[in-house]
Design a protein around this motif. Sequence first.
Motif, PDB file in Angstrom:
ATOM      1  N   CYS A  63      -5.366  -5.888   1.766  1.00  0.00           N
ATOM      2  CA  CYS A  63      -4.589  -4.846   1.083  1.00  0.00           C
ATOM      3  C   CYS A  63      -5.133  -4.577  -0.312  1.00  0.00           C
ATOM      4  CB  CYS A  63      -3.119  -5.241   0.996  1.00  0.00           C
ATOM      5  SG  CYS A  63      -2.254  -5.095   2.564  1.00  0.00           S
ATOM      6  N   TYR A  97      -6.426  -1.119  -1.604  1.00  0.00           N
ATOM      7  CA  TYR A  97      -5.779  -0.563  -2.790  1.00  0.00           C
ATOM      8  C   TYR A  97      -6.828  -0.220  -3.846  1.00  0.00           C
ATOM      9  CZ  TYR A  97      -2.594  -0.277  -6.783  1.00  0.00           C
ATOM     10  OH  TYR A  97      -1.907   0.150  -7.881  1.00  0.00           O
ATOM     11  N   ARG A  98      -7.789  -1.128  -4.018  1.00  0.00           N
ATOM     12  CA  ARG A  98      -8.858  -0.924  -4.991  1.00  0.00           C
ATOM     13  C   ARG A  98      -9.679   0.304  -4.610  1.00  0.00           C
ATOM     14  NH1 ARG A  98     -11.707  -6.216  -5.305  1.00  0.00           N
ATOM     15  NH2 ARG A  98     -12.867  -5.392  -3.571  1.00  0.00           N
ATOM     16  N   LEU A 136       0.791  -1.228   0.000  1.00  0.00           N
ATOM     17  CA  LEU A 136       0.000   0.000   0.000  1.00  0.00           C
ATOM     18  C   LEU A 136       0.826   1.281   0.000  1.00  0.00           C
ATOM     19  CD1 LEU A 136      -2.663  -1.215   2.569  1.00  0.00           C
ATOM     20  CD2 LEU A 136      -2.972  -0.965   0.099  1.00  0.00           C
ATOM     21  N   LYS A 184      -8.707   2.819  -2.734  1.00  0.00           N
ATOM     22  CA  LYS A 184      -7.842   4.000  -2.830  1.00  0.00           C
ATOM     23  C   LYS A 184      -7.724   4.469  -4.277  1.00  0.00           C
ATOM     24  CE  LYS A 184      -3.000   5.269  -2.360  1.00  0.00           C
ATOM     25  NZ  LYS A 184      -1.670   4.704  -2.274  1.00  0.00           N
ATOM     26  N   ASN A 185      -7.596   3.553  -5.199  1.00  0.00           N
ATOM     27  CA  ASN A 185      -7.386   3.904  -6.602  1.00  0.00           C
ATOM     28  C   ASN A 185      -8.653   3.813  -7.445  1.00  0.00           C
ATOM     29  OD1 ASN A 185      -4.558   4.445  -6.496  1.00  0.00           O
ATOM     30  ND2 ASN A 185      -4.325   2.283  -6.032  1.00  0.00           N
ATOM     31  N   PHE A 219       3.193  -6.761  -6.472  1.00  0.00           N
ATOM     32  CA  PHE A 219       1.989  -6.489  -5.680  1.00  0.00           C
ATOM     33  C   PHE A 219       1.594  -7.697  -4.852  1.00  0.00           C
ATOM     34  CE2 PHE A 219      -2.577  -6.453  -5.029  1.00  0.00           C
ATOM     35  CZ  PHE A 219      -2.770  -5.203  -4.481  1.00  0.00           C
TER      36      PHE A 219
END
Length: 190
Positions: free
Chosen positions: A81, A85-86, A37, A88-89, A161
């Motif tokens: 995570c 991450y998904r 992350l 967040k982006n 990743f």
Amino acid sequence: MLFLEVLETLEDTERCLVEQLWMDYSGKVKAICMKILCSEDLAQDALNETFLKVIKYKDRFSDTDERERARLIVIYARSVCFTLYRRKNKLKIDSLEELAEEADGEEKLVRGEARDLTEILLRKETSEMLAREIAALPTPTREIVVMKYYYDMRNTEIAEFFGMKPSTVGTVIERANKKLRKKLWGYMHE
């Protein structure tokens, strides 16, 4: 902190097990989360969510050896995570149909071709079928395929990743492609 509140509700033996797992693995989980992350705050959130999963599935840890415990915790951490991450982006794997439609629309603009309605509908239906088949793949495979083909990530980036070798990513993609081709072949030739 939700993790501590949930921990307090457990019976003594369960609480001792989770506390021991926390002491043994929290540092490793935090390191994994930081690597994926690249954010202290997100890594801390992922650490807490990972151990909430540990509490949820605590029965899986009671009669397992050290290696299996570590494997399960790493799987939970990566899953958490990837979800963070998904978010967040704004990577929405759940709406693969939308990605397929966007890609189809971009292709039409790039080519500048006039297509008849039948061809457009067939391509849309095929894209939706492909999206459904990708969504039906098991979790790590689905995520790898989406990262590769919808987000144009290289195997080395995907491998980093997930903490695996690029060759493993290539193998996963190759197997997924074979499976998808087989499914779509039956669909296309009905």
